[in-house]
Design a protein around this motif. Structure first.
Motif, PDB file in Angstrom:
ATOM      1  N   ASP B  81       1.080  -1.147  -0.620  1.00 11.85           N
ATOM      2  CA  ASP B  81      -0.158   0.133   0.477  1.00 11.85           C
ATOM      3  C   ASP B  81       0.879   1.727  -0.010  1.00 11.85           C
ATOM      4  OD1 ASP B  81      -2.737   1.216   2.061  1.00 11.85           O
ATOM      5  OD2 ASP B  81      -2.073   1.863   0.506  1.00 11.85           O
ATOM      6  N   SER B  82       1.789   1.386  -0.969  1.00  4.23           N
ATOM      7  CA  SER B  82       3.038   2.964  -1.630  1.00  4.23           C
ATOM      8  C   SER B  82       2.217   3.897  -1.054  1.00  4.23           C
ATOM      9  CB  SER B  82       3.652   2.163  -2.407  1.00  4.23           C
ATOM     10  OG  SER B  82       4.378   1.100  -2.321  1.00  4.23           O
ATOM     11  N   GLN B  83       2.465   4.469  -0.300  1.00  2.00           N
ATOM     12  CA  GLN B  83       2.036   6.207  -0.392  1.00  2.00           C
ATOM     13  C   GLN B  83       2.847   7.409  -0.442  1.00  2.00           C
ATOM     14  OE1 GLN B  83       1.040   6.327   4.064  1.00  2.00           O
ATOM     15  NE2 GLN B  83      -0.293   4.627   4.055  1.00  2.00           N
ATOM     16  N   LEU B  84       2.557   8.053  -0.984  1.00  2.00           N
ATOM     17  CA  LEU B  84       3.489   9.222  -1.482  1.00  2.00           C
ATOM     18  C   LEU B  84       4.576   9.720  -0.459  1.00  2.00           C
ATOM     19  CD1 LEU B  84       1.411  12.291  -2.924  1.00  2.00           C
ATOM     20  CD2 LEU B  84       2.091   9.765  -4.434  1.00  2.00           C
ATOM     21  N   GLY B  85       4.879  10.013   1.158  1.00  2.00           N
ATOM     22  CA  GLY B  85       5.237   9.993   1.365  1.00  2.00           C
ATOM     23  C   GLY B  85       6.929   8.937   1.742  1.00  2.00           C
ATOM     24  N   ASP B  86       6.735   7.312   0.947  1.00  2.00           N
ATOM     25  CA  ASP B  86       7.130   6.695   1.280  1.00  2.00           C
ATOM     26  C   ASP B  86       8.518   6.809   0.438  1.00  2.00           C
ATOM     27  OD1 ASP B  86       4.682   3.914   1.135  1.00  2.00           O
ATOM     28  OD2 ASP B  86       5.924   4.572   2.821  1.00  2.00           O
ATOM     29  N   THR B  87       8.567   8.058  -0.290  1.00  2.00           N
ATOM     30  CA  THR B  87       9.398   8.334  -1.693  1.00  2.00           C
ATOM     31  C   THR B  87      10.696   8.599  -0.547  1.00  2.00           C
ATOM     32  OG1 THR B  87       8.056   9.132  -3.249  1.00  2.00           O
ATOM     33  CG2 THR B  87       9.786   9.707  -3.366  1.00  2.00           C
ATOM     34  N   ALA B  88      11.866   8.085  -0.650  1.00  2.00           N
ATOM     35  CA  ALA B  88      12.887   8.190  -0.180  1.00  2.00           C
ATOM     36  C   ALA B  88      13.728   7.308  -1.125  1.00  2.00           C
ATOM     37  CB  ALA B  88      12.869   7.834   1.679  1.00  2.00           C
ATOM     38  N   MET B  89      15.389   7.457  -0.301  1.00  2.00           N
ATOM     39  CA  MET B  89      16.325   6.477  -0.168  1.00  2.00           C
ATOM     40  C   MET B  89      15.930   5.690   0.523  1.00  2.00           C
ATOM     41  SD  MET B  89      18.423   7.232  -2.655  1.00  2.00           S
ATOM     42  CE  MET B  89      19.954   6.166  -2.043  1.00  2.00           C
ATOM     43  N   TYR B  90      16.171   4.276   0.293  1.00  2.00           N
ATOM     44  CA  TYR B  90      16.127   2.952   1.337  1.00  2.00           C
ATOM     45  C   TYR B  90      18.325   2.507   1.249  1.00  2.00           C
ATOM     46  CZ  TYR B  90      11.766   3.626   1.560  1.00  2.00           C
ATOM     47  OH  TYR B  90      10.110   4.557   1.542  1.00  2.00           O
ATOM     48  N   PHE B  91      18.378   2.335   2.727  1.00  2.00           N
ATOM     49  CA  PHE B  91      19.360   1.254   2.328  1.00  2.00           C
ATOM     50  C   PHE B  91      19.347   0.363   3.415  1.00  2.00           C
ATOM     51  CE2 PHE B  91      21.936   5.302   1.248  1.00  2.00           C
ATOM     52  CZ  PHE B  91      20.897   6.419   1.027  1.00  2.00           C
ATOM     53  N   CYS B  92      20.028  -0.659   3.017  1.00  2.00           N
ATOM     54  CA  CYS B  92      20.242  -1.724   3.949  1.00  2.00           C
ATOM     55  C   CYS B  92      21.376  -1.796   4.680  1.00  2.00           C
ATOM     56  CB  CYS B  92      20.233  -2.477   2.916  1.00  2.00           C
ATOM     57  SG  CYS B  92      20.448  -4.772   3.598  1.00  2.00           S
ATOM     58  N   ALA B  93      21.247  -2.029   5.254  1.00  2.00           N
ATOM     59  CA  ALA B  93      22.432  -2.123   6.894  1.00  2.00           C
ATOM     60  C   ALA B  93      22.129  -3.443   7.679  1.00  2.00           C
ATOM     61  CB  ALA B  93      22.155  -0.546   7.465  1.00  2.00           C
ATOM     62  N   PHE B  94      24.025  -3.761   7.740  1.00  2.00           N
ATOM     63  CA  PHE B  94      24.205  -4.941   8.086  1.00  2.00           C
ATOM     64  C   PHE B  94      25.349  -4.279   9.377  1.00  2.00           C
ATOM     65  CE2 PHE B  94      26.336  -9.005   8.297  1.00  2.00           C
ATOM     66  CZ  PHE B  94      27.076  -8.876   9.079  1.00  2.00           C
ATOM     67  N   PHE B  95      24.938  -5.264  10.727  1.00  2.00           N
ATOM     68  CA  PHE B  95      25.518  -4.861  12.160  1.00  2.00           C
ATOM     69  C   PHE B  95      25.817  -6.321  12.895  1.00  2.00           C
ATOM     70  CE2 PHE B  95      27.018  -2.930  16.160  1.00  2.00           C
ATOM     71  CZ  PHE B  95      26.176  -3.226  17.166  1.00  2.00           C
ATOM     72  N   TYR B  96      27.581  -6.077  12.442  1.00  2.00           N
ATOM     73  CA  TYR B  96      27.906  -7.321  13.910  1.00  2.00           C
ATOM     74  C   TYR B  96      29.075  -6.193  14.748  1.00  2.00           C
ATOM     75  CZ  TYR B  96      31.134 -11.513  15.068  1.00  2.00           C
ATOM     76  OH  TYR B  96      32.075 -11.691  15.821  1.00  2.00           O
ATOM     77  N   GLY B  97      28.756  -6.749  15.193  1.00  2.00           N
ATOM     78  CA  GLY B  97      30.269  -6.751  16.429  1.00  2.00           C
ATOM     79  C   GLY B  97      29.679  -5.030  17.253  1.00  2.00           C
ATOM     80  N   GLN B  98      30.860  -4.427  16.707  1.00  2.00           N
ATOM     81  CA  GLN B  98      30.217  -2.377  16.940  1.00  2.00           C
ATOM     82  C   GLN B  98      30.503  -1.519  14.677  1.00  2.00           C
ATOM     83  OE1 GLN B  98      29.507  -1.353  18.957  1.00  2.00           O
ATOM     84  NE2 GLN B  98      29.996  -3.128  20.241  1.00  2.00           N
ATOM     85  N   ASN B  99      30.415  -2.528  14.041  1.00  2.00           N
ATOM     86  CA  ASN B  99      30.610  -2.150  12.763  1.00  2.00           C
ATOM     87  C   ASN B  99      29.143  -2.809  12.029  1.00  2.00           C
ATOM     88  OD1 ASN B  99      33.097  -1.539  12.488  1.00  2.00           O
ATOM     89  ND2 ASN B  99      33.768  -3.284  12.143  1.00  2.00           N
ATOM     90  N   PHE B 100      28.781  -0.713  11.668  1.00  2.00           N
ATOM     91  CA  PHE B 100      27.368  -0.717  10.635  1.00  2.00           C
ATOM     92  C   PHE B 100      28.101  -0.878   9.009  1.00  2.00           C
ATOM     93  CE2 PHE B 100      24.082  -0.526  13.165  1.00  2.00           C
ATOM     94  CZ  PHE B 100      24.195  -0.486  14.397  1.00  2.00           C
ATOM     95  N   VAL B 101      27.432  -1.804   7.863  1.00  2.00           N
ATOM     96  CA  VAL B 101      28.445  -1.207   6.905  1.00  2.00           C
ATOM     97  C   VAL B 101      26.821  -1.236   6.600  1.00  2.00           C
ATOM     98  CG1 VAL B 101      29.079  -2.397   4.652  1.00  2.00           C
ATOM     99  CG2 VAL B 101      29.401  -2.468   6.493  1.00  2.00           C
ATOM    100  N   PHE B 102      26.822  -0.356   5.265  1.00  2.00           N
ATOM    101  CA  PHE B 102      25.267   0.554   4.557  1.00  2.00           C
ATOM    102  C   PHE B 102      25.476  -0.168   3.062  1.00  2.00           C
ATOM    103  CE2 PHE B 102      22.984   2.948   7.421  1.00  2.00           C
ATOM    104  CZ  PHE B 102      24.007   2.680   8.779  1.00  2.00           C
ATOM    105  N   GLY B 103      24.804  -0.062   2.934  1.00  2.00           N
ATOM    106  CA  GLY B 103      24.287  -0.602   0.947  1.00  2.00           C
ATOM    107  C   GLY B 103      24.193   0.711  -0.247  1.00  2.00           C
ATOM    108  N   PRO B 104      24.505   1.062  -0.822  1.00  2.00           N
ATOM    109  CA  PRO B 104      24.579   2.103  -1.674  1.00  2.00           C
ATOM    110  C   PRO B 104      23.288   2.823  -1.253  1.00  2.00           C
ATOM    111  CG  PRO B 104      24.935   0.163  -3.146  1.00  2.00           C
ATOM    112  CD  PRO B 104      24.547  -0.114  -2.049  1.00  2.00           C
ATOM    113  N   GLY B 105      22.594   1.726  -1.487  1.00  2.00           N
ATOM    114  CA  GLY B 105      20.814   2.775  -1.175  1.00  2.00           C
ATOM    115  C   GLY B 105      20.005   2.759  -2.704  1.00  2.00           C
TER     116      GLY B 105
END
Lengths: 115, 112
Positions: B81-105
Motif C-alpha cells: 500500500d505504497s504512499q507518497l510519503g514513502d518516496t525516499a532513499m532506502y538503505f540496507c545495513a548490516f551490523f555485527y560487533g560494532q560495525n555498521f555497513v550500509f549498502g549504496p541505497g
C-alpha cells in the motif's frame, strides 16, 4: 527526548580552511558514530566512541580529521586544511550499549561544501 | 569484511501498490543484525525495520515487512500500500560487533 542533533546543518568553506562540526546524541546513549555520505551513496563509517573513548577509526579518517567526545556527551569532528574531496554530508548517530538496542539513531547531518 | 549490495539504484511504484527492494550481503558471521533505513529528500535517516539473524521469523512493521533468507544472505524489504510519503532513499545495513555497513541505497519514487 529531542533526538540526535547536529550543528551546523550546512557549512560552506574555502579550500584550506578548518571546520568543526558538533553532534549531540540522545542523552542516555553511550555509543556515538560519525559517518560520511556522498551524493547518491550510503553512509561510510568514520569513527565511533563509547563514552569518551574513541574505539575505532576508519581508514577514511585521514590525519586531517580528528574527533573528540571529551565528556562522553557531545562530540566534535574537525577537518583541517579542507580539500574539495571533503565535500559531503557528515552524519552522526548514537545508540545504547544495552543488548537489544543495536539500532542507531541518526542526526540530520552537516552538509559541507568546500570551494 | 562485510559487504552490502543493493542491485536496484532506482525504482518506482504507483501509489497503493506493493514494491520490493532487494538487498544481499556477504559475511562469515552467524549472529548479526540487519536494518532498513529510509532517508527522505533533505531529511534525516530513520529506521524502517530491523531483523535479528537468529530469528527465523520475518520482521514486520505495519506496511513494511522483510523476507530474510539467511542461507542466501538476502534481506529484501516489501512495502505494501505504497504512499507518497514513502518516496525516499532506502538503505540496507548490516551490523555485527560494532560495525555498521550500509549498502549504496535504492531511490524509490511513489507515483500518484
Amino acid at each position: 527526548d529531542t533526538g540526535v542533533s547536529q550543528d551546523p546543518r550546512h557549512k560552506i568553506t574555502k579550500r584550506g580552511q578548518n571546520v568543526t562540526f558538533r553532534c549531540d546524541p540522545i542523552s542516555e546513549h553511550n555509543r556515538l558514530y560519525w559517518y560520511r555520505q556522498t551524493l547518491g551513496q550510503g553512509p561510510e563509517f568514520l569513527t565511533y566512541f563509547q563514552n569518551e573513548a574513541q574505539l575505532e577509526k576508519s581508514r577514511l579518517l585521514s590525519d586531517r580529521f580528528s574527533a573528540e567526545r571529551p565528556k562522553g556527551s557531545f562530540s566534535t569532528l574537525e577537518i583541517q586544511r579542507t580539500e574539495q574531496g571533503d565535500s559531503a554530508m557528515y552524519l552522526c548517530a548514537s545508540r545504547s550499549i544495552d543488548r537489544g538496542t543495536e539500532t542507531q539513531y541518526f542526526g540530520p547531518g552537516t552538509r559541507l561544501l568546500v570551494l | 569484511a562485510q559487504t552490502v549490495t543493493q542491485s536496484q539504484p532506482e525504482m518506482s511504484v504507483q501509489e497503493a501498490e506493493t514494491v520490493t527492494l532487494s538487498c544481499t550481503y556477504d559475511t562469515s558471521e552467524n549472529n548479526y543484525y540487519l536494518f532498513w533505513y529510509k532517508q527522505p529528500p533533505s531529511r534525516q535517516m530513520i529506521l524502517v525495520i530491523r531483523q535479528e539473524a537468529y530469528k527465523q521469523q520475518n520482521a514486520t512493521e505495519n506496511r513494511f515487512s522483510v523476507n530474510f533468507q539467511k542461507a542466501a544472505k538476502s534481506f529484501s524489504l516489501k512495502i505494501s500500500d505504497s504512499q507518497l510519503g514513502d518516496t525516499a532513499m532506502y538503505f540496507c545495513a548490516f551490523f555485527y560487533g560494532q560495525n555498521f555497513v550500509f549498502g549504496p541505497g535504492t531511490r524509490l519514487s511513489v507515483l500518484p
